[in-house]
Every structure is written in structure tokens, then in C-alpha cells.
Motif scaffolding. Structure first.
Motif, PDB file in Angstrom:
ATOM      1  N   LEU A 139     -15.937 -26.810   1.500  1.00  0.00           N
ATOM      2  CA  LEU A 139     -16.256 -27.897   2.431  1.00  0.00           C
ATOM      3  C   LEU A 139     -16.504 -27.357   3.836  1.00  0.00           C
ATOM      4  CD1 LEU A 139     -13.622 -30.500   1.191  1.00  0.00           C
ATOM      5  CD2 LEU A 139     -16.108 -30.657   0.923  1.00  0.00           C
ATOM      6  N   HIS A 140     -15.775 -26.298   4.200  1.00  0.00           N
ATOM      7  CA  HIS A 140     -15.925 -25.702   5.530  1.00  0.00           C
ATOM      8  C   HIS A 140     -17.198 -24.868   5.643  1.00  0.00           C
ATOM      9  CE1 HIS A 140     -14.875 -23.557   9.242  1.00  0.00           C
ATOM     10  NE2 HIS A 140     -15.169 -22.440   8.602  1.00  0.00           N
ATOM     11  N   LEU A 141     -17.465 -24.047   4.615  1.00  0.00           N
ATOM     12  CA  LEU A 141     -18.579 -23.088   4.681  1.00  0.00           C
ATOM     13  C   LEU A 141     -19.891 -23.655   4.155  1.00  0.00           C
ATOM     14  CD1 LEU A 141     -16.631 -19.939   3.405  1.00  0.00           C
ATOM     15  CD2 LEU A 141     -17.286 -20.435   5.767  1.00  0.00           C
ATOM     16  N   GLY A 142     -19.800 -24.710   3.352  1.00  0.00           N
ATOM     17  CA  GLY A 142     -21.009 -25.293   2.810  1.00  0.00           C
ATOM     18  C   GLY A 142     -21.648 -24.481   1.705  1.00  0.00           C
ATOM     19  N   ARG A 143     -20.859 -23.699   0.992  1.00  0.00           N
ATOM     20  CA  ARG A 143     -21.377 -22.932  -0.147  1.00  0.00           C
ATOM     21  C   ARG A 143     -20.295 -22.792  -1.205  1.00  0.00           C
ATOM     22  NH1 ARG A 143     -19.722 -17.516   0.217  1.00  0.00           N
ATOM     23  NH2 ARG A 143     -18.925 -16.870   2.260  1.00  0.00           N
ATOM     24  N   SER A 144     -20.724 -22.406  -2.403  1.00  0.00           N
ATOM     25  CA  SER A 144     -19.795 -22.323  -3.522  1.00  0.00           C
ATOM     26  C   SER A 144     -18.793 -21.180  -3.348  1.00  0.00           C
ATOM     27  CB  SER A 144     -20.579 -22.133  -4.823  1.00  0.00           C
ATOM     28  OG  SER A 144     -19.717 -22.010  -5.921  1.00  0.00           O
TER      29      SER A 144
END
Length: 232
Positions: free
Chosen positions: A167-172
Motif C-alpha cells: 500500500l505504501h510503495l504501490g507495487r507487489s
């Protein structure tokens, strides 16, 4: 002869071990502890109140067995430097009333709400039911996620932290890496008879040093990325 149950409070840096429970042909905290005990002629089947996985560290796990009590000073002299026994008790089987874990992230989360959202999402999959409290503490270079509860499912905490990072980094991300997770406390009603707090302090400093190494690696990788970009 009927032996009492001997309980050992243990601390370890788990990065070099395939978990705490013995596995064939693999280095584990349990196998190192068993071998150190055998040097005193103690042969017993070790059990643990928390089965930490590969790479996970602990300041307060408990190993227990039925048999004679070891000489703790000699035991520590036989153990690898990243494992220590720091308290001992004899009596009944230890029954944890609660456990506390801390996950150290080597950067500041911009929104601590990510952790709450992750927990809410994963609760729909049946995770987090036994979690009693979560505290998030952010510093300049670190975020500490402290999780308290009686028991946890396999990889439950790493899954929650991994989702918060997504959610913070926007990636899996998937599961958060095990190296950031530390079992910090196991609460029981045991009456501990002998303490070796210096050994606990040394392992604590070792874990702290290795966690800061994660931060150093992140900074160095950022510098390399910046240099590479400037050369394009």
C-alpha cells in the motif's frame, strides 16, 4: 528417575538459520542448542513455545525439555555467538499468555494508516483474529511495527507487513522479508531462577547492528541507482 521440565529463555539472530526447529542437514537454532547441550551429556528432545521461521530473530523465545538442567555459562560458551541462553527455570511446561513481535522497516512509512488498512483487508481472509494490539513507531530512517497477541498463524505478521508495504510503495511485495522480524517477548507465569542478562544484551546489540545494515544497504543502493541514472 523422573526429571522436571527445564525451560531456557533464548535469544538469537536468525539470519544464518533455517528456523528454530531442527531440520535434516540444515543449520537451525534448535540443532545448535541441542549440540551444545550434548557437550554436557544432556540428550533431550527440545520443544519451543514459538516456532520462528528461517531468518526470523528472537530476544525471548523459550526452549524446554524434560531432563537435567545444564550449566548455562558452559552452555553459552559452546553455542555460536549469535545464539544465547539468558535465563533458566525448572518446573512445568511453559504456557505463553501473550507474545510480542517487532518488525523493523528500514525507511519511514509515509502513512501509518497503511498498517491498519492491511490488517482490515487481511482480516477478511481470517488473519489477525488473535492480534490484541498494533503500535506503529516511525523515525527518520526506520518504522517499527509492534504486534501483540496470544498466538499467530504461520507467516501472519509478515503477510500483514508485506501488504502494508504494498500500500505504501504501490507495487507487489508478497511476504515481507523475514530478516526484519524479531520475537521480542514471550509472557508466561514461569519463575525464572537464573539470569544472564549480559548475553541477552549482546544478542540485542547484534540484531540492532544487522538491522541498521539493512538501512545502509538501502542507502548504498540508492546512491548506485543515482550514479547509474546520471551516466545515461
Amino acid at each position: 528417575m523422573a526429571w522436571s521440565v527445564v525451560s531456557l529463555r533464548i535469544a538469537y539472530l536468525g539470519w544464518n538459520y533455517h528456523g528454530v526447529v531442527e531440520q535434516p542437514s540444515l543449520p537451525t537454532v534448535g540443532s545448535a542448542l541441542r549440540e551444545a547441550m550434548e557437550s554436557q551429556g544432556i540428550r533431550a528432545k527440545l520443544r519451543f513455545t514459538s516456532r520462528t521461521d528461517r531468518g526470523v530473530s528472537a530476544l525471548d523465545n523459550i526452549a524446554f525439555y524434560r531432563g537435567p538442567a545444564p550449566n548455562v555459562s558452559l552452555l553459552n560458551s559452546e553455542l555460536p555467538k549469535d545464539i544465547a541462553v539468558w535465563a533458566i527455570a525448572t518446573g512445568g511446561i511453559p504456557k505463553p499468555k501473550a507474545r510480542a513481535y517487532c518488525y523493523a522497516i528500514p525507511f519511514r512509512l509515509s502513512e501509518t494508516e497503511c498498517v491498519r488498512r492491511a490488517l482490515d483487508e487481511l482480516a477478511q481472509a481470517g488473519l489477525g483474529k488473535n492480534i490484541e494490539r498494533i503500535d506503529v513507531k516511525s523515525g527518520e530512517n526506520f518504522t517499527y511495527i509492534e504486534i501483540y497477541g496470544k498466538s499467530f498463524k504461520k507467516n501472519e505478521i509478515r503477510r500483514i507487513v508485506g501488504r502494508a508495504l504494498e500500500l505504501h510503495l504501490g507495487r507487489s511485495i508478497g511476504l515481507a522479508p523475514p530478516e526484519g522480524l524479531v520475537l521480542t517477548e514471550t509472557l508466561t507465569d514461569m519463575k525464572w531462577e537464573e539470569f544472564h542478562r549480559r548475553k541477552l544484551h549482546l544478542i540485542g546489540k547484534m540484531i540492532e547492528r544487522e538491522l541498521w545494515r539493512l538501512e545502509s544497504s538501502r542507502i548504498i543502493l540508492g546512491i548506485i541507482k543515482s550514479i547509474s541514472s546520471s551516466l545515461l
